[in-house]
Structure formats: C-alpha cells, structure tokens
Scaffold this motif. Structure first.
Motif, mmCIF file in Angstrom:
data_model
loop_
_atom_site.group_PDB
_atom_site.id
_atom_site.type_symbol
_atom_site.label_atom_id
_atom_site.label_comp_id
_atom_site.label_asym_id
_atom_site.label_seq_id
_atom_site.Cartn_x
_atom_site.Cartn_y
_atom_site.Cartn_z
ATOM 1 N N HIS A 3 0.877 -1.170 0.000
ATOM 2 C CA HIS A 3 0.000 0.000 0.000
ATOM 3 C C HIS A 3 0.916 1.221 0.000
ATOM 4 C CE1 HIS A 3 -3.432 2.393 2.198
ATOM 5 N NE2 HIS A 3 -3.024 2.986 1.096
ATOM 6 N N PHE A 5 1.452 5.229 0.104
ATOM 7 C CA PHE A 5 0.863 6.469 0.600
ATOM 8 C C PHE A 5 1.706 7.598 0.016
ATOM 9 C CE2 PHE A 5 0.273 9.872 3.713
ATOM 10 C CZ PHE A 5 -1.096 9.851 3.889
ATOM 11 N N ASN A 7 2.310 11.375 -0.660
ATOM 12 C CA ASN A 7 1.979 12.724 -0.215
ATOM 13 C C ASN A 7 2.525 13.705 -1.253
ATOM 14 O OD1 ASN A 7 1.471 15.099 1.132
ATOM 15 N ND2 ASN A 7 2.852 14.713 2.822
ATOM 16 N N THR A 36 -2.957 5.388 -1.965
ATOM 17 C CA THR A 36 -3.650 6.519 -1.364
ATOM 18 C C THR A 36 -2.785 7.744 -1.630
ATOM 19 O OG1 THR A 36 -4.623 5.166 0.387
ATOM 20 C CG2 THR A 36 -4.540 7.555 0.765
ATOM 21 N N PHE A 38 -2.285 11.549 -0.717
ATOM 22 C CA PHE A 38 -2.617 12.585 0.255
ATOM 23 C C PHE A 38 -2.141 13.910 -0.307
ATOM 24 C CE2 PHE A 38 -1.649 14.940 4.302
ATOM 25 C CZ PHE A 38 -2.962 15.043 4.730
ATOM 26 N N TRP A 79 -7.037 11.778 -0.905
ATOM 27 C CA TRP A 79 -7.340 12.451 0.347
ATOM 28 C C TRP A 79 -6.832 13.879 0.247
ATOM 29 C CZ3 TRP A 79 -5.584 8.811 4.900
ATOM 30 C CH2 TRP A 79 -6.373 7.655 4.894
ATOM 31 N N ALA A 107 -3.950 10.754 8.263
ATOM 32 C CA ALA A 107 -2.704 10.503 7.535
ATOM 33 C C ALA A 107 -1.696 9.792 8.433
ATOM 34 C CB ALA A 107 -2.129 11.814 7.008
ATOM 35 N N THR A 110 -2.658 6.142 9.024
ATOM 36 C CA THR A 110 -2.390 5.337 7.836
ATOM 37 C C THR A 110 -0.906 5.050 7.715
ATOM 38 O OG1 THR A 110 -4.324 6.241 6.721
ATOM 39 C CG2 THR A 110 -2.646 5.227 5.328
ATOM 40 N N MET A 111 -0.059 6.073 7.920
ATOM 41 C CA MET A 111 1.383 5.851 7.837
ATOM 42 C C MET A 111 1.864 4.890 8.918
ATOM 43 S SD MET A 111 3.009 9.451 6.570
ATOM 44 C CE MET A 111 2.058 10.548 7.622
ATOM 45 N N VAL A 115 2.236 1.346 5.689
ATOM 46 C CA VAL A 115 2.243 1.663 4.265
ATOM 47 C C VAL A 115 3.640 2.087 3.832
ATOM 48 C CG1 VAL A 115 -0.188 2.385 4.254
ATOM 49 C CG2 VAL A 115 1.600 4.086 4.588
ATOM 50 N N PRO A 117 5.499 5.037 2.526
ATOM 51 C CA PRO A 117 5.306 6.476 2.321
ATOM 52 C C PRO A 117 6.241 7.031 1.248
ATOM 53 C CG PRO A 117 6.616 6.110 4.282
ATOM 54 C CD PRO A 117 6.280 4.743 3.719
#
Length: 120
Positions: A3, A5, A7, A36, A38, A79, A107, A110-111, A115, A117
């Motif tokens: 997964h 994430f 940003n 995801t 962000f 997000w 956030a 989730t981190m 995940v 990042p």
C-alpha cells in the motif's frame, strides 16, 4: 501487494514534483498495489474539479489532468488535507467527487499502519 501512501505537496507551483508524484502513484497502481494519494499544501489543487489542471504538463510526461483522471478511474484514493484547502480559500465543492477530506490524524494513522510512504 503493498500500500503506497503518496503525499504530494505541489501542483502548478512545481509541475515537476506534482507530475513525478502522480506518475509514481500511477505505476504503483498499474502494478497492482493499493494507492492513497494525500494532497497537502499546494498539492490540494490537483483534486480541483474546475479548469485548473487544463494545459498543465511537464515536458516528456503526460498532462497532470490525464494522470489524475487515470488514478481516479483505476481506484486510487484521493485524500485532501482539510486545513490546507481551507487556507487556500477553497471549499469542498471545488473538488472532484472522488476526493475525501482527511485530517492529519488520518494521515498519521495510515502511515503508522505500515504503508510505503512517498513524498513529493
């Protein structure tokens, strides 16, 4: 599968960073990973539903709008940092319907869940 994430903190103010963040997310999604995205700071503009992204393209890469739409259509979660969009004078009505307003707490949770990042 992992997964990711991602940003993204830039949009039209730094097309290179915005583009590479979306390209990385697209590649992860294409390879079957959960993604995801962000959007924080100026990155919130990537989820706008108006004409903001029209014509924005970094040389040798697809246009930002094309990248964003691919991600939306293929299941990436978007997000939007709640405090970031408000600071920029935007409202929830300014964003694509697939985007979700998210807090810093969401956030962080989730981190913390393990995940991968990635920051742009």
């Amino acid at each position: 599968m992992a997964h990711f994430f991602v940003n993204i903190t830039h949009a039209g103010n730094d097309l290179d960073r915005a583009t590479v963040g979306l390209v990385l997310a697209k590649n992860a999604l294409t390879e079957g990973h959960e993604v995801t995205i962000f959007l924080s700071l100026d990155g919130v503009h990537l989820a706008r539903s108006d004409n903001y992204l029209h014509g924005m393209q970094e040389p040798t890469f697809p246009p930002l709008l094309e990248l964003r739409d691919f991600l939306v259509q293929n299941g990436a979660k978007f997000w939007i940092c709640a405090g970031c969009y408000k600071k920029r004078g935007l409202e929830e009505a300014h964003f694509i319907p697939e985007a979700t307003m998210a807090s810093a707490g969401q956030a962080i949770q989730t981190m913390a869940s393990g995940v991968v990042p990635v920051y742009y």
